[in-house]
Design a protein around this motif. Structure first.
Motif, short mmCIF file in Angstrom:
data_model
loop_
_atom_site.label_atom_id
_atom_site.label_comp_id
_atom_site.label_asym_id
_atom_site.label_seq_id
_atom_site.Cartn_x
_atom_site.Cartn_y
_atom_site.Cartn_z
N HIS A 2 0.86 -1.14 -0.25
CA HIS A 2 0.16 0.30 -0.59
C HIS A 2 0.73 1.29 -0.24
CE1 HIS A 2 -2.72 2.34 1.20
NE2 HIS A 2 -3.81 2.09 0.93
N LYS A 3 0.20 2.31 -0.67
CA LYS A 3 1.03 3.86 -0.89
C LYS A 3 1.53 4.49 0.39
CE LYS A 3 1.75 3.71 -5.07
NZ LYS A 3 2.46 3.59 -6.11
N TYR A 4 0.65 4.56 0.70
CA TYR A 4 0.56 4.94 2.80
C TYR A 4 1.77 4.17 3.44
CZ TYR A 4 0.23 6.27 7.28
OH TYR A 4 -0.02 6.86 8.70
N LEU A 5 2.22 3.14 2.84
CA LEU A 5 3.31 1.86 3.85
C LEU A 5 4.22 1.88 3.70
CD1 LEU A 5 1.33 -1.10 4.35
CD2 LEU A 5 1.48 0.41 5.86
N GLU A 6 4.44 1.83 1.54
CA GLU A 6 5.68 2.30 1.43
C GLU A 6 6.00 4.02 1.50
OE1 GLU A 6 4.78 2.84 -2.75
OE2 GLU A 6 4.94 0.20 -3.03
N ARG A 7 4.99 5.03 2.06
CA ARG A 7 5.77 6.34 2.87
C ARG A 7 6.20 6.32 3.96
NH1 ARG A 7 0.58 7.91 0.10
NH2 ARG A 7 -0.04 8.34 2.11
#
Length: 210
Positions: A2-7
């Motif tokens: 998920h993009k949030y986890l990447e960030r």
């Protein structure tokens, strides 16, 4: 992922590593102490027996004494390391609690948005795994809120329900004013490594764009 986890991956991994650094090392070293001490005592007895042999022309007794010495040094070193790690963890207790609160904050930010009145609300329907009948999202929310406002007893309806439900069977969650329970919440969730945290968050984060 998920993009949030990447960030937020660097921040969350750094937090988790800092929280559990001493605990992991203690778990690795502590089980080695007793066997090392037993081994050293065994070699001590063997060396003492060998040294009584007045005909020990080959110096076997001396060799065994050296082995026993090395084993004692190793055992004592393990004991000292465990004691040092235990002291370090105790000294960092308040910092660790703060780090746990920060980890809950990162998780909570990923699953909530502000409504029209500026209040935080959980983005998507409850679907995470359950603990004591509470969904993962509720525990993250309640844990973060309790940590942020630990100076007073829980007042928010959801936070109070989370704390009361957990306290019914888990004495460590009997929330008292002035006690930050973020460390207890992180232990309850089992977020001792980035993999477990990521697995849980993947299950409750809203679709990108929501």
């Amino acid at each position: 992922m998920h993009k949030y986890l990447e960030r937020t991956q660097f921040a969350t991994k750094t937090l988790i590593d800092a929280i559990f650094q001493e605990e992991r090392e203690l778990a690795r070293l502590t089980p080695r102490v007793a066997p090392a001490q037993r081994y050293a005592k065994t070699l001590d007895r063997a060396a003492a027996f060998a040294l009584r042999d007045i005909d020990d022309d080959e110096g076997i007794g001396q060799l065994k004494a050296v082995e026993a010495w090395d084993a004692r040094v190793e055992a004592n070193s393990l004991v000292e390391s465990v004691e040092e790690l235990t002291r370090a963890r105790a000294d960092k207790e308040q910092a660790i609690i703060a780090l746990c609160g920060a980890l809950l904050q990162v998780a909570k930010n990923g699953i909530t948005v502000l409504d029209a009145e500026g209040n935080g609300v959980i983005v998507s329907p409850l679907k995470g795994r359950q603990i004591d009948g509470l969904h993962l999202e509720e525990i993250v929310w309640g844990g973060r809120n309790q940590s942020m406002h630990y100076q007073e007893l829980p007042k928010h309806k959801l936070t109070k329900r989370v704390c009361d439900t957990l306290a019914a069977t888990r004495p460590q969650f009997k929330a008292a004013a002035g006690k930050d329970l973020s460390r207890e919440f992180i232990s309850l969730l089992g977020w001792t490594d980035i993999e477990k945290y990521t697995e849980d968050m993947e299950s409750i984060l809203p679709p990108v764009g929501v």
